[in-house]
Scaffold this motif. Sequence first.
Motif, PDB file in Angstrom:
ATOM      1  N   CYS A  54       0.828  -1.205   0.000  1.00  0.00           N
ATOM      2  CA  CYS A  54       0.000   0.000   0.000  1.00  0.00           C
ATOM      3  C   CYS A  54       0.866   1.260   0.000  1.00  0.00           C
ATOM      4  O   CYS A  54       2.083   1.185   0.150  1.00  0.00           O
ATOM      5  N   SER A  55       0.223   2.416  -0.137  1.00  0.00           N
ATOM      6  CA  SER A  55       0.970   3.664  -0.280  1.00  0.00           C
ATOM      7  C   SER A  55       1.794   3.997   0.967  1.00  0.00           C
ATOM      8  O   SER A  55       2.826   4.643   0.860  1.00  0.00           O
ATOM      9  N   VAL A  56       1.348   3.546   2.144  1.00  0.00           N
ATOM     10  CA  VAL A  56       2.128   3.818   3.351  1.00  0.00           C
ATOM     11  C   VAL A  56       3.344   2.904   3.401  1.00  0.00           C
ATOM     12  O   VAL A  56       4.476   3.354   3.574  1.00  0.00           O
ATOM     13  N   CYS A  57       3.120   1.613   3.220  1.00  0.00           N
ATOM     14  CA  CYS A  57       4.230   0.641   3.285  1.00  0.00           C
ATOM     15  C   CYS A  57       5.268   0.931   2.200  1.00  0.00           C
ATOM     16  O   CYS A  57       6.437   0.605   2.342  1.00  0.00           O
ATOM     17  N   ASP A  58       4.819   1.544   1.103  1.00  0.00           N
ATOM     18  CA  ASP A  58       5.685   1.768  -0.045  1.00  0.00           C
ATOM     19  C   ASP A  58       6.392   3.115   0.009  1.00  0.00           C
ATOM     20  O   ASP A  58       7.235   3.416  -0.828  1.00  0.00           O
ATOM     21  N   PRO A 108       9.009   5.647   0.954  1.00  0.00           N
ATOM     22  CA  PRO A 108      10.365   5.556   1.499  1.00  0.00           C
ATOM     23  C   PRO A 108      10.623   6.555   2.622  1.00  0.00           C
ATOM     24  O   PRO A 108      11.570   6.401   3.386  1.00  0.00           O
ATOM     25  N   SER A 109       9.748   7.588   2.736  1.00  0.00           N
ATOM     26  CA  SER A 109       9.985   8.598   3.762  1.00  0.00           C
ATOM     27  C   SER A 109       9.456   8.168   5.134  1.00  0.00           C
ATOM     28  O   SER A 109       9.645   8.864   6.123  1.00  0.00           O
ATOM     29  N   ARG A 110       8.771   7.032   5.226  1.00  0.00           N
ATOM     30  CA  ARG A 110       8.217   6.616   6.522  1.00  0.00           C
ATOM     31  C   ARG A 110       9.294   5.941   7.369  1.00  0.00           C
ATOM     32  O   ARG A 110      10.210   5.299   6.848  1.00  0.00           O
ATOM     33  N   ASP A 111       9.121   6.067   8.662  1.00  0.00           N
ATOM     34  CA  ASP A 111      10.048   5.458   9.621  1.00  0.00           C
ATOM     35  C   ASP A 111       9.751   3.950   9.710  1.00  0.00           C
ATOM     36  O   ASP A 111       8.710   3.542  10.222  1.00  0.00           O
ATOM     37  N   ARG A 112      10.692   3.128   9.242  1.00  0.00           N
ATOM     38  CA  ARG A 112      10.439   1.686   9.152  1.00  0.00           C
ATOM     39  C   ARG A 112      10.760   0.948  10.445  1.00  0.00           C
ATOM     40  O   ARG A 112      10.735  -0.272  10.483  1.00  0.00           O
ATOM     41  N   PRO A 131      -9.092  -0.470   9.416  1.00  0.00           N
ATOM     42  CA  PRO A 131      -8.551   0.496   8.450  1.00  0.00           C
ATOM     43  C   PRO A 131      -8.938   1.942   8.761  1.00  0.00           C
ATOM     44  O   PRO A 131      -8.171   2.866   8.520  1.00  0.00           O
ATOM     45  N   ARG A 132     -10.143   2.132   9.348  1.00  0.00           N
ATOM     46  CA  ARG A 132     -10.553   3.490   9.673  1.00  0.00           C
ATOM     47  C   ARG A 132      -9.583   4.123  10.653  1.00  0.00           C
ATOM     48  O   ARG A 132      -9.324   5.330  10.616  1.00  0.00           O
ATOM     49  N   ASP A 133      -9.039   3.307  11.584  1.00  0.00           N
ATOM     50  CA  ASP A 133      -8.114   3.831  12.583  1.00  0.00           C
ATOM     51  C   ASP A 133      -6.835   4.348  11.933  1.00  0.00           C
ATOM     52  O   ASP A 133      -6.219   5.284  12.432  1.00  0.00           O
ATOM     53  N   VAL A 134      -6.455   3.735  10.807  1.00  0.00           N
ATOM     54  CA  VAL A 134      -5.270   4.226  10.094  1.00  0.00           C
ATOM     55  C   VAL A 134      -5.527   5.646   9.607  1.00  0.00           C
ATOM     56  O   VAL A 134      -4.713   6.543   9.804  1.00  0.00           O
ATOM     57  N   SER A 135      -6.715   5.877   9.012  1.00  0.00           N
ATOM     58  CA  SER A 135      -6.975   7.247   8.534  1.00  0.00           C
ATOM     59  C   SER A 135      -7.041   8.216   9.702  1.00  0.00           C
ATOM     60  O   SER A 135      -6.615   9.360   9.576  1.00  0.00           O
ATOM     61  N   THR A 136      -7.587   7.768  10.854  1.00  0.00           N
ATOM     62  CA  THR A 136      -7.646   8.649  12.016  1.00  0.00           C
ATOM     63  C   THR A 136      -6.235   9.041  12.455  1.00  0.00           C
ATOM     64  O   THR A 136      -5.959  10.214  12.711  1.00  0.00           O
ATOM     65  N   MET A 137      -5.348   8.061  12.525  1.00  0.00           N
ATOM     66  CA  MET A 137      -3.965   8.341  12.929  1.00  0.00           C
ATOM     67  C   MET A 137      -3.289   9.265  11.916  1.00  0.00           C
ATOM     68  O   MET A 137      -2.578  10.198  12.296  1.00  0.00           O
ATOM     69  N   GLU A 138      -3.535   9.017  10.642  1.00  0.00           N
ATOM     70  CA  GLU A 138      -2.898   9.815   9.597  1.00  0.00           C
ATOM     71  C   GLU A 138      -3.387  11.259   9.624  1.00  0.00           C
ATOM     72  O   GLU A 138      -2.656  12.178   9.291  1.00  0.00           O
ATOM     73  N   ARG A 139      -4.635  11.447  10.039  1.00  0.00           N
ATOM     74  CA  ARG A 139      -5.205  12.785  10.098  1.00  0.00           C
ATOM     75  C   ARG A 139      -4.397  13.678  11.040  1.00  0.00           C
ATOM     76  O   ARG A 139      -4.298  14.883  10.859  1.00  0.00           O
ATOM     77  N   MET A 140      -3.841  13.047  12.084  1.00  0.00           N
ATOM     78  CA  MET A 140      -3.056  13.755  13.095  1.00  0.00           C
ATOM     79  C   MET A 140      -1.765  14.332  12.489  1.00  0.00           C
ATOM     80  O   MET A 140      -1.198  15.281  13.024  1.00  0.00           O
ATOM     81  N   ARG A 141      -1.284  13.754  11.383  1.00  0.00           N
ATOM     82  CA  ARG A 141      -0.054  14.204  10.705  1.00  0.00           C
ATOM     83  C   ARG A 141       1.146  14.268  11.648  1.00  0.00           C
ATOM     84  O   ARG A 141       1.915  15.222  11.617  1.00  0.00           O
ATOM     85  N   GLU A 142       1.294  13.300  12.525  1.00  0.00           N
ATOM     86  CA  GLU A 142       2.415  13.350  13.444  1.00  0.00           C
ATOM     87  C   GLU A 142       3.172  12.033  13.404  1.00  0.00           C
ATOM     88  O   GLU A 142       4.394  12.008  13.480  1.00  0.00           O
ATOM     89  N   TYR A 143       2.401  10.946  13.283  1.00  0.00           N
ATOM     90  CA  TYR A 143       3.013   9.626  13.274  1.00  0.00           C
ATOM     91  C   TYR A 143       3.583   9.340  11.895  1.00  0.00           C
ATOM     92  O   TYR A 143       2.889   9.498  10.890  1.00  0.00           O
ATOM     93  N   GLY A 178       5.527   6.387  11.276  1.00  0.00           N
ATOM     94  CA  GLY A 178       5.927   4.982  11.163  1.00  0.00           C
ATOM     95  C   GLY A 178       4.973   4.196  10.284  1.00  0.00           C
ATOM     96  O   GLY A 178       4.203   4.761   9.498  1.00  0.00           O
ATOM     97  N   LEU A 179       5.025   2.876  10.403  1.00  0.00           N
ATOM     98  CA  LEU A 179       4.168   1.996   9.611  1.00  0.00           C
ATOM     99  C   LEU A 179       2.969   1.546  10.447  1.00  0.00           C
ATOM    100  O   LEU A 179       2.855   1.900  11.622  1.00  0.00           O
ATOM    101  N   TYR A 180       2.089   0.772   9.828  1.00  0.00           N
ATOM    102  CA  TYR A 180       0.893   0.295  10.530  1.00  0.00           C
ATOM    103  C   TYR A 180       0.769  -1.213  10.433  1.00  0.00           C
ATOM    104  O   TYR A 180       1.416  -1.853   9.580  1.00  0.00           O
TER     105      TYR A 180
END
Lengths: 199, 199
Positions: free
Chosen positions: A69-73, A75-79, A88-100, A102-104
């Motif tokens: 997926c676009s997150v796992c792929d 390269p700028s994410r902290d692996r 999956p909804r929780d992933v969008s909630t976390m992403e909305r915060m724009r702070e985390y 890392g991966l999921y």
Amino acid sequence: MRYAPTIARLISELGKLPGIGGKSAQRLAFHILSMPEEKVRDLSDSIVLARESVRLCSVCQNYTDTDPCSVCDDPSRDRKTICVVENPRDVSTMERMREYRGLYHVLHGVYSPLQNVGLDSLKLKELITRLQKDNEIREVILATNQTAEGEATAMYIARLIKPSGIRVTRIASGLPMGSDLEFADDITLSKAMRARHEF
Amino acid sequence: MRYAPTIARLISELGKLPGIGGKSAQRLAFHILSMPEEKVRDLSDSIVLARESVRLCSVCQNYTDTDPCSVCDDPSRDRKTICVVENPRDVSTMERMREYRGLYHVLHGVYSPLQNVGLDSLKLKELITRLQKDNEIREVILATNQTAEGEATAMYIARLIKPSGIRVTRIASGLPMGSDLEFADDITLSKAMRARHEF
């Protein structure tokens, strides 16, 4: 008065969706009947197409149309960090915060014996295999919900991972921002008290 | 994080439905993605089928899959009375009461110049033609909503029909049952006062 069978069927199908009660289902159905036919087809197509084209990312198990997926792929994410969430909804909630950054890992549920959801139906094996294969990972953050089921699932996963030496953390529970002490429930309050920190 | 385009499209299509905001659309979309594929197809089919099979009753303009509709076709209904309502949902609401045994006429809207709904787009011509052709009718009950638009539409229809000698009535406005005087708005209260009756 009986509804025309096709209307009755539409109302019943809509009423099966979460958060759509009898009255909402009726309102939605009548709205759909009043829509131009091509708009109705757009709606219906979007439903089937989404379901058909979307699969689970082979790495994090989130919904995706590409694999990984676009997150796992990205390269700028902290692996080094994986945040484990219920759905999956929780992933969008976390992403909305724009702070985390890392991966999921998406479990697709929580352990809930009362609702007949056993540990086998969660994407737990996939998490363990992932941790075994990927030795970059340093921390697993358990971000399941603060419910009995979410807590139990988090505890179980923590026990499962701990022996591997990977750091396992749980997101904090406490009083939500802007909330009044007066309206806090006892468990939240007691958790907030135990988790107090130096000011 | 971007959503897969098909998921984004589904969320946007669902978000166009009345009463479905951004968050609900997201929740519904993720629920649909988690449904078995055949259930998704059931939902999507019910939407298209309902819209395709349903037409307007040539007599009362309500949604139906037979023409005339089941109410207009029911020999046990009182054919002397027509209740005029704004939309098909209102017919089901009236029928739920199980008290009214007359016929209906659905306007499919109210006169609302602010929302660009003119009198031409309402099923008014159909009502007038119906009254001219059917000389059994003795009373037209105007049951449009108690809103500025509903009132204006009712007044307009009343003026239109009156010369024909048919009795035109308006459903009563007043304090709803179980309500407190304290919380009634001024217009409702003044209407309730003016419509007072002997005890």
